[in-house]
Scaffold this motif. Structure first.
Motif, short mmCIF file in Angstrom:
data_model
loop_
_atom_site.label_atom_id
_atom_site.label_comp_id
_atom_site.label_asym_id
_atom_site.label_seq_id
_atom_site.Cartn_x
_atom_site.Cartn_y
_atom_site.Cartn_z
N ALA A 7 0.87 -1.18 0.00
CA ALA A 7 0.00 0.00 0.00
C ALA A 7 0.90 1.22 0.00
O ALA A 7 1.55 1.54 1.00
CB ALA A 7 -0.90 0.00 1.24
N ASP A 9 1.04 4.56 0.40
CA ASP A 9 0.41 5.79 0.86
C ASP A 9 1.46 6.83 1.23
O ASP A 9 1.22 7.74 2.03
CB ASP A 9 -0.51 5.50 2.07
N LYS A 28 -0.65 -1.07 -4.50
CA LYS A 28 -1.91 -0.34 -4.36
C LYS A 28 -1.60 1.15 -4.23
O LYS A 28 -0.89 1.57 -3.32
CB LYS A 28 -2.66 -0.84 -3.12
N ASP A 56 -6.63 2.56 -5.52
CA ASP A 56 -7.55 2.54 -4.38
C ASP A 56 -8.04 3.96 -4.14
O ASP A 56 -7.51 4.67 -3.29
CB ASP A 56 -6.81 1.99 -3.15
N LYS A 58 -11.31 4.29 -3.57
CA LYS A 58 -12.60 4.01 -2.92
C LYS A 58 -13.71 4.76 -3.65
O LYS A 58 -14.45 5.56 -3.07
CB LYS A 58 -12.57 4.44 -1.44
N MET A 112 -14.54 -3.56 6.15
CA MET A 112 -13.31 -2.78 6.40
C MET A 112 -12.61 -3.21 7.69
O MET A 112 -13.18 -3.89 8.53
CB MET A 112 -13.63 -1.28 6.41
N SER A 113 -11.36 -2.79 7.81
CA SER A 113 -10.49 -3.29 8.88
C SER A 113 -10.61 -2.52 10.19
O SER A 113 -10.19 -3.00 11.22
CB SER A 113 -9.04 -3.24 8.41
N VAL A 138 -12.42 -6.58 -0.88
CA VAL A 138 -11.53 -6.15 0.20
C VAL A 138 -12.18 -6.53 1.52
O VAL A 138 -13.32 -6.15 1.79
CB VAL A 138 -11.32 -4.61 0.16
N PRO A 162 -6.34 -5.81 4.00
CA PRO A 162 -5.50 -4.84 4.72
C PRO A 162 -5.65 -4.97 6.23
O PRO A 162 -6.64 -5.54 6.71
CB PRO A 162 -6.07 -3.50 4.25
N VAL A 164 -2.64 -5.56 8.26
CA VAL A 164 -1.47 -6.28 8.80
C VAL A 164 -0.46 -5.27 9.37
O VAL A 164 -0.21 -4.23 8.78
CB VAL A 164 -0.80 -7.11 7.68
N GLN A 167 -2.13 -1.97 12.09
CA GLN A 167 -3.53 -2.13 12.52
C GLN A 167 -3.75 -3.38 13.38
O GLN A 167 -4.86 -3.63 13.85
CB GLN A 167 -4.47 -2.15 11.32
N ILE A 183 -2.38 -6.85 2.33
CA ILE A 183 -1.97 -5.49 1.96
C ILE A 183 -1.21 -4.87 3.12
O ILE A 183 -1.70 -4.88 4.25
CB ILE A 183 -3.22 -4.62 1.66
N ILE A 184 -0.02 -4.36 2.85
CA ILE A 184 0.77 -3.75 3.94
C ILE A 184 1.30 -2.39 3.50
O ILE A 184 1.86 -2.26 2.41
CB ILE A 184 1.98 -4.63 4.35
N GLY A 185 1.09 -1.40 4.35
CA GLY A 185 1.58 -0.06 4.07
C GLY A 185 2.63 0.39 5.06
O GLY A 185 3.82 0.11 4.93
N ARG A 186 2.16 1.06 6.13
CA ARG A 186 3.06 1.75 7.07
C ARG A 186 4.15 0.86 7.64
O ARG A 186 5.29 1.30 7.81
CB ARG A 186 2.23 2.36 8.22
N TYR A 189 6.71 0.95 4.68
CA TYR A 189 7.34 2.20 4.23
C TYR A 189 7.80 3.11 5.36
O TYR A 189 8.67 3.95 5.15
CB TYR A 189 6.48 2.96 3.20
P1 BMP Z 1 -1.48 0.16 6.65
O1 BMP Z 1 -0.77 -1.19 6.44
O2 BMP Z 1 -0.53 1.29 6.68
O3 BMP Z 1 -2.43 0.12 7.80
O4 BMP Z 1 -2.32 0.42 5.32
C1 BMP Z 1 -3.46 -0.28 4.97
C2 BMP Z 1 -3.94 0.16 3.61
O5 BMP Z 1 -5.17 -0.48 3.31
C3 BMP Z 1 -4.21 1.66 3.49
O6 BMP Z 1 -3.92 2.03 2.16
C4 BMP Z 1 -5.70 1.77 3.74
O7 BMP Z 1 -6.25 2.87 3.07
C5 BMP Z 1 -6.21 0.48 3.15
N1 BMP Z 1 -7.44 -0.07 3.75
C6 BMP Z 1 -7.52 -0.35 5.10
O8 BMP Z 1 -6.58 -0.12 5.86
N2 BMP Z 1 -8.68 -0.90 5.60
C7 BMP Z 1 -9.75 -1.19 4.83
O9 BMP Z 1 -10.74 -1.69 5.33
C8 BMP Z 1 -9.67 -0.93 3.45
C9 BMP Z 1 -8.50 -0.37 2.94
O10 BMP Z 1 -8.42 -0.15 1.64
#
Ligand code: BMP
Length: 217
Positions: A7, A9, A28, A56, A58, A112-113, A138, A162, A164, A167, A183-186, A189
């Motif tokens: 991800a 971001d 993403k 993404d 949304k 959603m997460s 998702v 997402p 992981v 969160q 899906i992994i972001g923060r 990065y």
């Molecule tokens: P992170 O690993 O930094 O928490 O990023 C999760 C990514 O997934 C972000 O881009 C966020 O917008 C997206 N996302 C989410 O966290 N939860 C959802 O339910 C749906 C998402 O798209």
């Protein structure tokens, strides 16, 4: 390649992303990437060896507005994420048709997460997914029961998950619960050494998947 989607971001150097493509082949892109990086950056990302660039944004609007948005990004994207709560007629029906005609994929948000997401609407959203027949859905990695439910309701739909790391979900668990990709972001990065961290996630994902295979037998 690993079952991980980056991800993005935050803007990372293109050379670093190039190194990422040796290990993962999906990325993403979000509003942040678009706004901070601009079209030039998107072009550079496009030149790298991804098999899927997922936008993404949304999407959650009437059909014509969503189609105008995706048209503008056509050269940079392989697929798009849209909300499902907007419904089918006058929204997802035309968007799906348009994307099909351009050979682009559609993912719908099903669960959603984050804590405040209300899964009381699951049944309704599931009906929208059923009628839209997207490439993927998702579902948050933070909610194992929702993942298992979504997998049993949609045995043949790709699940991207997402949640992981930051969160709270442990790498690999979402795959064990039915997801196809995490899906992994923060956690990647924002780590001091993103490439090293990515490789650690990949290794740990393999370990967890093997552990749950053993548990299931
Ligand atoms: P992170 O690993 O930094 O928490 O990023 C999760 C990514 O997934 C972000 O881009 C966020 O917008 C997206 N996302 C989410 O966290 N939860 C959802 O339910 C749906 C998402 O798209």
């Amino acid at each position: 390649k690993a079952r991980i989607i980056l991800a993005l971001d935050k803007i990372l150097p293109i050379n670093l992303l190039k190194d990422f493509t040796t290990h993962i082949n999906k990325i993403k892109i979000s509003y942040v990437t678009l706004l901070e990086g601009g079209l030039g950056y998107l072009k550079d990302i496009r030149k790298l060896d991804w098999d899927e660039i997922i936008f993404d944004l949304k999407l959650a609007d009437i059909d014509s507005t969503m189609i105008s948005i995706v048209k503008n990004l056509e050269q940079f994207a392989d697929s798009y994420i849209s909300h499902s709560f907007i419904g089918y007629e006058g929204a997802l029906d035309k968007l799906k048709n348009y994307l099909d005609s351009r050979n682009k994929g559609l993912y719908l948000v099903l669960s959603m997460s984050h804590k405040g997401w209300n899964d009381d609407y699951y049944k309704y959203l599931k009906s929208i997914v059923n009628v839209t027949k997207p490439k993927g859905i998702v579902v948050g990695a933070t909610k194992p029961l929702m993942l298992k439910l979504a997998r049993s309701d949609f045995p043949n739909t790709i699940i991207i998950s997402p949640g992981v790391g930051v969160q709270g979900a442990k790498i690999g668990e979402a795959i064990c619960n039915g997801a196809d990709y995490e899906i992994i972001g923060r956690s990647i990065y924002d780590s001091g050494e993103p490439l090293k961290t990515l490789i650690e996630f990949i290794d740990n994902q393999k370990v967890t998947i093997n552990e749950c295979k053993v548990r299931q037998t």
